[in-house]
Design a protein around this motif. Structure first.
Motif, short mmCIF file in Angstrom:
data_model
loop_
_atom_site.label_atom_id
_atom_site.label_comp_id
_atom_site.label_asym_id
_atom_site.label_seq_id
_atom_site.Cartn_x
_atom_site.Cartn_y
_atom_site.Cartn_z
N ARG A 156 0.92 -0.33 -8.51
CA ARG A 156 1.82 -1.42 -8.90
C ARG A 156 1.16 -2.79 -8.75
NH1 ARG A 156 7.03 -1.50 -5.43
NH2 ARG A 156 7.35 0.46 -6.50
N VAL A 157 0.46 -2.99 -7.64
CA VAL A 157 -0.12 -4.31 -7.40
C VAL A 157 -1.27 -4.62 -8.34
CG1 VAL A 157 0.56 -4.36 -4.98
CG2 VAL A 157 -1.65 -3.46 -5.59
N HIS A 158 -1.75 -3.60 -9.06
CA HIS A 158 -2.84 -3.85 -10.01
C HIS A 158 -2.32 -4.13 -11.41
CE1 HIS A 158 -6.17 -2.72 -7.32
NE2 HIS A 158 -5.27 -1.92 -6.75
N GLU A 159 -1.02 -4.02 -11.60
CA GLU A 159 -0.46 -4.27 -12.93
C GLU A 159 -0.45 -5.77 -13.20
OE1 GLU A 159 3.38 -2.55 -12.92
OE2 GLU A 159 2.61 -0.49 -12.69
N PRO A 160 -0.92 -6.17 -14.38
CA PRO A 160 -0.94 -7.61 -14.69
C PRO A 160 0.44 -8.24 -14.61
CG PRO A 160 -2.15 -6.33 -16.35
CD PRO A 160 -1.46 -5.34 -15.47
N SER A 188 3.45 -13.70 -0.84
CA SER A 188 2.87 -13.33 -2.14
C SER A 188 1.52 -12.64 -1.95
CB SER A 188 2.73 -14.56 -3.03
OG SER A 188 1.42 -15.04 -3.07
N ARG A 189 0.75 -13.10 -0.99
CA ARG A 189 -0.54 -12.45 -0.73
C ARG A 189 -0.32 -11.03 -0.18
NH1 ARG A 189 -3.65 -13.61 -3.91
NH2 ARG A 189 -1.63 -13.93 -4.86
N LEU A 190 0.68 -10.90 0.68
CA LEU A 190 0.97 -9.57 1.25
C LEU A 190 1.40 -8.60 0.17
CD1 LEU A 190 2.87 -10.58 4.51
CD2 LEU A 190 0.62 -9.54 4.37
N ALA A 191 2.11 -9.11 -0.81
CA ALA A 191 2.61 -8.24 -1.88
C ALA A 191 1.54 -7.99 -2.95
CB ALA A 191 3.84 -8.86 -2.52
N ASN A 192 0.41 -8.63 -2.82
CA ASN A 192 -0.67 -8.46 -3.81
C ASN A 192 -1.96 -8.05 -3.13
OD1 ASN A 192 0.20 -9.44 -6.71
ND2 ASN A 192 1.23 -10.76 -5.23
N ARG A 193 -1.87 -7.14 -2.18
CA ARG A 193 -3.06 -6.72 -1.45
C ARG A 193 -3.86 -5.75 -2.30
NH1 ARG A 193 -1.08 -3.39 1.72
NH2 ARG A 193 1.08 -3.75 1.16
N ARG A 194 -4.81 -6.28 -3.04
CA ARG A 194 -5.61 -5.42 -3.91
C ARG A 194 -6.98 -5.14 -3.32
NH1 ARG A 194 -2.90 -8.59 -7.59
NH2 ARG A 194 -4.50 -10.19 -7.54
N ALA A 195 -7.59 -6.18 -2.81
CA ALA A 195 -8.98 -6.03 -2.35
C ALA A 195 -9.20 -6.90 -1.12
CB ALA A 195 -9.92 -6.45 -3.48
N ALA A 196 -10.45 -6.92 -0.68
CA ALA A 196 -10.78 -7.68 0.54
C ALA A 196 -10.45 -9.16 0.38
CB ALA A 196 -12.26 -7.50 0.87
N SER A 218 7.39 -6.52 1.50
CA SER A 218 6.02 -6.55 0.97
C SER A 218 5.18 -5.39 1.49
CB SER A 218 5.35 -7.88 1.32
OG SER A 218 5.20 -8.00 2.71
N MET A 219 5.64 -4.75 2.57
CA MET A 219 4.91 -3.57 3.07
C MET A 219 4.95 -2.44 2.06
SD MET A 219 6.06 -3.36 7.03
CE MET A 219 5.78 -4.71 8.16
N LEU A 220 5.98 -2.44 1.23
CA LEU A 220 6.12 -1.35 0.26
C LEU A 220 5.28 -1.58 -0.99
CD1 LEU A 220 10.01 -0.99 0.50
CD2 LEU A 220 8.27 0.33 1.72
N ALA A 221 4.79 -2.79 -1.14
CA ALA A 221 4.01 -3.09 -2.35
C ALA A 221 2.58 -2.62 -2.18
CB ALA A 221 4.03 -4.60 -2.61
N GLU A 222 2.24 -1.53 -2.80
CA GLU A 222 0.86 -1.05 -2.78
C GLU A 222 0.66 -0.03 -3.89
OE1 GLU A 222 0.19 0.42 1.09
OE2 GLU A 222 2.02 1.55 1.17
N GLY A 223 -0.52 0.46 -3.99
CA GLY A 223 -0.82 1.43 -5.03
C GLY A 223 -1.07 0.76 -6.37
N GLY A 233 4.16 -12.09 -12.50
CA GLY A 233 5.51 -12.35 -11.97
C GLY A 233 5.46 -13.13 -10.67
N TRP A 234 4.53 -12.77 -9.80
CA TRP A 234 4.40 -13.49 -8.53
C TRP A 234 3.95 -14.92 -8.74
CZ3 TRP A 234 6.14 -12.94 -3.81
CH2 TRP A 234 6.61 -11.68 -3.42
#
Lengths: 326, 715
Positions: free
Chosen positions: B50-54, B95-103, B43-48, B59-60
């Motif tokens: 990608r995490v903003h894609e619907p 799942s939260r770690l892989a979807n770190r979009r905002a505060a 999940s550390m690799l999930a950023e940028g 999927g999560w």
């Protein structure tokens, strides 16, 4: 949310008697206590001040600078919101300072749109923060009174047709304006365009000196402003008066730009005359302060000698709201 | 490090502590732990973007719903619900770690981590939990402060449809000037007052738990030899197990001057009366409650003030047996406190001095054993003539043992002399953990006739059977023998490897007398004296303190602390009035030196060192102000900076206490050449930077031309 979770943990600790839950509860409550203390700390030794713009017009945004100084020796202050509170006017914009380093100052600015002409009294600053954990808001008031004279709103007007109306008595007057020729030098006054400063003479004389230019025509316009309030004047009349003052200010501005000298007369006084090439601020200031007078017993409207223009309120009746239905 | 990077690592640190605390207690199986660990790292690799894609978010959500369904099915099929719930909360965190979009997601991660920490309280009470908790004390202020700042940044630089505004948020998050090492060190320093406050609140909370939802906590330590039976060879072979199971503070150690580093403390556990040739067991298993006198439980008689007191701290063991020193006549066990009410412990005793306690909290036990100095007290124990034959049972096929016993004791005139002779002969054998296959013979026969070497159980069994062949009632006793001084905890610790076996024989006129036929050199445990050993001792002292001062803290100890504070207060007052009174009178129950003050001092010192280093570094480094420049104002800002440099070069640098506008007006008022241009550029700069007024390129070019008038470039 954090407080809710803390309450849940507290309930669980009491229910179970589990010491480790008491420990977690202690940590969460300590975080809440610490949050309050640190929020206070953020606002300690913070000074705020403002720098006002040279001009502000009713209904138009002006930019007010705010400076926040952190006098703490070691600790920076984070996440401070500053509200520049005004008397009798709501402040809808706030300045946010993400970080003010220790022994440093940070400058920000906000746009304020004065709602009406006159003196806007900025009374104090309200500093608030939710740092560090966003659980509670702490705030502090800093009294700092300042007055901003708000000029009337400028509205689109048709430029008045002004003929060269200099009388024989006026022939001796220097025809000042925005023309290409330099008419002479004079001492700087408030509102003068900074671009008109003659730096060499200023340096020689040790005081600010500005260039005056000849105007292209030699006209003068006197705007007669009727502020007499009729008996039974309603809200619509007051709105019309403000509109009339705005129109008068706009006409004066246009006339000055066209090279005319402009002054105002009203039943209860007159403005300074503003010569072409001079900034309009003296008459704007006069207009910012003018108020209605009761028509009963009011002096008659003066009759200027030269070209003049009468501006008076033209109230449009306010239609009462009608309930519509089918 | 940028704000976003720092926030990311702190977030993963906090989530890792929460997930790690779920691993305590062994509820999650190893494969599940591996999957969680892998998902956590991935999940550390999930950023940028990608995490903003619907599709990513959808999927999560689908995966979580599928997992929930699977957990429900597994629950119906009978898998433990606690493990399933832990798995699902771990999946939620991943799942939260892989979807770190905002505060908002970071806030959820912090809350979930706290919930994991809470959940772990029912999984383990070990010191590892304390370590995880301490980690939270340090990391939680970082996490909460950074998440709040991020929330404020997002709120004040909104990601509205205007892409430039959204870019501003990214720019501030990418800034390295908002937070840095000083922020981390300063916030970490908060953990010291946080820890102190937490400790104070922990002590102050009234312990009136209702106990509606209490759970058994932690896995008990298995120690062989204290259950219903014990197979020959089961106890003696654990000599190399260093797991500490018991801590003893013998009398006279309250103010230790120079305690011996190693002693042989004999702590009796239980006894067995029936031997079938390979296995010891008990003939009777029924146990009766021990009488209770307040908190005292007399075994032989009620305790007296002249009796020596042994403080004993027992770990949570699989068999809740109470260990007693030789000649113990009673024990004192503090009551449990539930709903503010003291509930006395229930102790039961079975034949053979097998005393056990009920352990609903699964927390182990701290108790006091009273030891009589008067040998006559041993006579108070009576042996039931009807039961005596149970201590005389002999296995079949051991006639050679009887012959040998008679031969060894020939000429002896008393039972004691016979016992001492057998003990002495057996001590002439060799101690060994290497056992051979006895073949068709009983192992005991092979031991005494051929091997003449073995470990404690062989020696004790041989002596017990020999004495029984001579008509002397004897029982085989299991317990612990040893003791290593722990300088940090101020106690002797006994390990699983100290498990030992010996015999008790009934000697007329003396009662039950202990004989230990095992040779003295019974393969002592390897004694470390280096740094690792000191570390192990310190860890055990901390663990003991954790179990005793934190996990088992209750209303009684609160009262003790309250009394101590009251006496201290009164003492100070009386000292102030000229009187002298001992401040320590009526002090807290615990007299053991606590490690917490030392740990706290070390922590504070470490923070002070780090903080000092940071301060020195920051003094050397130039302090840079935080800049917040909208995209649209960059040209104007660059121009204004150029202007400031030019003014500084001309000796008109802006004082730090003046705003740009104030400075420009002051220059104008002072009649500085070019001040009109300065004012104009300043006003346009303010409008562009703070007023959101875009400046056209042509206007910038014109202002730049004016700028050149103010500061002409050198020819």
């Amino acid at each position: 949310m954090f407080v809710l979770v803390t309450l849940g943990v507290g309930a669980a600790a009491v229910n179970t008697g589990n010491n480790l839950l008491y420990l977690v509860l202690g940590l969460m409550l300590s975080l809440i206590v610490l949050s309050g203390v640190l929020s206070d700390l953020v606002l300690w030794s913070i000074r705020a001040r403002r720098a006002l713009p040279a001009r502000a017009f009713a209904g138009s945004p002006c930019v007010i600078e705010l400076a926040l100084a952190n006098d703490k020796r070691w600790l920076p202050s984070f996440s401070i919101e500053v509200e520049d509170q005004a008397e009798a006017e709501h402040t809808d914009r706030r300045c946010y300072f993400l970080k003010v380093a220790a022994r440093a100052e940070q400058v920000a600015a906000y746009r304020r749109t004065p709602s009406r002409r006159g003196v806007l009294v900025l009374s104090r600053f309200r500093l608030s923060t939710r740092y560090p954990f966003g659980m509670f808001e702490k705030w502090r008031l800093i009294e700092d009174r300042a007055e901003l004279l708000v000029y009337p709103a400028l509205v689109p007007v048709v430029a008045p047709e002004i003929e060269d109306s200099l009388s024989a008595d006026d022939r001796g007057l220097v025809r000042r304006g925005h023309g290409p020729e330099v008419a002479g030098l004079r001492e700087h006054r408030d509102g003068d365009d900074a671009r008109a400063i003659h730096w060499r003479r200023t340096a020689a004389l040790g005081k600010l000196v500005v260039r005056e230019r000849e105007r292209e025509s030699g006209s003068r316009l006197t705007i007669v402003l009727d502020t007499a309030r009729p008996d039974g004047a309603d809200e619509a009349w007051h709105i019309a008066l403000e509109l009339a003052i705005s129109r008068a200010a706009s006409l004066a501005d246009r006339a000055l730009r066209r090279g005319a000298a402009v002054d105002f007369v009203a039943r209860n006084g007159a403005s300074p005359i503003v010569l072409p090439g001079w900034p309009p601020d003296p008459i704007f200031r006069w207009l910012a302060r003018i108020s209605a007078i009761a028509s009963a017993g009011a002096p008659p409207l003066p009759s200027p000698r030269g070209a003049s223009l009468l501006v008076a309120p033209d109230p449009v009746p306010i239609e009462p709201r009608r309930e519509t239905g089918s | 490090m940028s704000f976003a990077s720092l926030h990311k690592w702190v977030t993963f640190l906090m989530a890792g502590l929460g997930l790690g605390s779920l691993f305590l207690g062994g509820e999650l199986t190893l494969p599940v732990r591996i999957v969680i660990l892998f998902a956590y790292l991935a999940s550390m690799l999930a950023e940028g973007s990608r995490v903003h894609e619907p599709g990513w978010q959808r999927g999560w959500n689908i995966a979580l719903l599928a997992l929930l369904g699977l957990e429900l099915v597994r629950g119906v099929l009978g898998e433990p619900p606690l493990a399933l719930a832990l798995e699902f909360t771990a999946a939620l965190q991943i799942s939260r770690l892989a979807n770190r979009r905002a505060a908002a997601e970071h806030q959820q991660i912090a809350i979930l981590a706290f919930l994991h920490l809470c959940a772990a309280t029912v999984l383990s009470t070990e010191l590892a939990y304390g370590a995880a908790f301490l980690g939270f004390v340090v990391v939680a202020p970082w996490m909460l402060a950074l998440t709040h700042l991020r929330s404020e940044i997002e709120g004040h630089y909104p990601g509205d449809p205007d892409p430039k505004r959204a870019a501003d948020v990214r720019r501030v998050l990418a800034s390295k000037r908002v937070v840095g090492g000083a922020f981390l060190a300063g916030t970490a320093a908060l953990s010291v007052p946080l820890f102190v406050m937490t400790a104070a609140l922990f002590v102050a909370f009234p312990r009136v738990g209702l106990g509606w939802l209490s759970f058994g906590r932690g896995s008990p330590t298995h120690v062989a030899g204290f259950g219903g039976d014990v197979t020959l060879g089961q106890v003696g072979l654990v000599r190399d197990d260093p797991t500490i199971v018991l801590r003893v503070i013998p009398p006279g150690l309250e103010a230790p001057s120079d305690p011996a580093p190693h002693v042989a403390i004999r702590m009796r556990g239980t006894s067995f009366d029936h031997y079938d040739g390979t296995r010891w067991s008990r003939t009777r298993r029924e146990a009766l409650p021990l009488p209770r006198e307040d908190d005292d439980y007399p075994i032989v008689r009620s305790p007296r003030s002249s009796d020596a007191r042994w403080e004993i701290i027992l770990d949570h063991l699989e068999d809740s047996v109470i260990f007693l020193p030789d000649r113990a006549i009673a024990v004192r066990v503090p009551p449990r406190v539930q709903s503010g009410i003291e509930i006395g412990r229930r102790l039961v005793g079975a034949r053979g001095l097998d005393i056990r306690y009920e352990d609903p909290d699964a927390l182990g036990l701290r108790y006091t054993a009273y030891v009589s100095a008067d040998p006559r007290d041993a006579l108070l124990t009576r042996i039931d003539p009807d039961e005596i034959r149970e201590d005389l049972q002999l296995p079949e096929g051991h006639e050679v043992i009887a012959d040998l016993a008679r031969a060894w004791t020939e000429g002896a005139r008393s039972d004691r002399e016979r016992a001492e002779r057998i003990e002495a002969r057996l001590r002439g054998f060799e101690y060994s953990l290497e056992m051979r296959d006895p073949g068709d013979r009983p192992p005991l026969v092979a031991f005494v006739t051929e091997w003449r070497r073995g470990h404690c159980e062989y020696f004790s069994t041989a002596m017990a059977i020999m004495l029984r062949t001579l008509g002397i009632p004897t029982r085989n006793v299991t317990g612990l023998l040893g003791g290593r001084w722990n300088q940090y905890g101020g106690y002797y610790s006994l390990t699983h490897g100290d498990a030992h076996s010996w015999v008790e024989a009934w000697i007329d006129g003396e009662g039950w007398v202990t004989f230990d036929p095992t040779p003295s050199g019974r393969g002592e445990l390897g004694i470390g004296a280096g740094l690792l050993d000191a570390l192990a001792q310190a860890l055990d002292a901390m663990r003991t303190s954790w179990e005793d001062d934190v996990v088992s803290f209750d209303l009684n100890e609160q009262r003790d602390i309250g009394r101590w504070i009251w006496h201290r207060f009164r003492s100070l007052r009386s000292e102030g009035a000229g009187g002298v009174e001992s401040a320590m009178r009526g002090g807290p129950a615990s007299v053991r030196p606590s490690l917490w003050p030392h740990a706290l001092a070390a922590l504070a010192l470490a923070f002070a060192v780090v903080l000092g280093a940071r301060v020195l570094r920051s003094r050397r480094a130039a302090r840079a102000k935080v800049e917040q420049i909208p995209e649209s104002a960059r040209e104007a800002v660059a121009l204004y900076r150029e202007l400031e440099r030019a003014l500084a070069a001309r000796g008109h640098a802006r004082p730090a206490s003046w705003t740009p506008r104030e400075h420009a007006e002051a220059l104008l008022a002072r009649g500085i050449a070019g001040a009109d241009g300065v004012l104009e550029i300043t006003e346009r700069y303010i409008e562009a930077r703070y007023g959101g007024v875009a400046i056209e390129a042509a206007e910038i070019a014109r202002l730049r031309a004016r700028m050149r008038e103010i500061a002409p470039r050198p020819e």
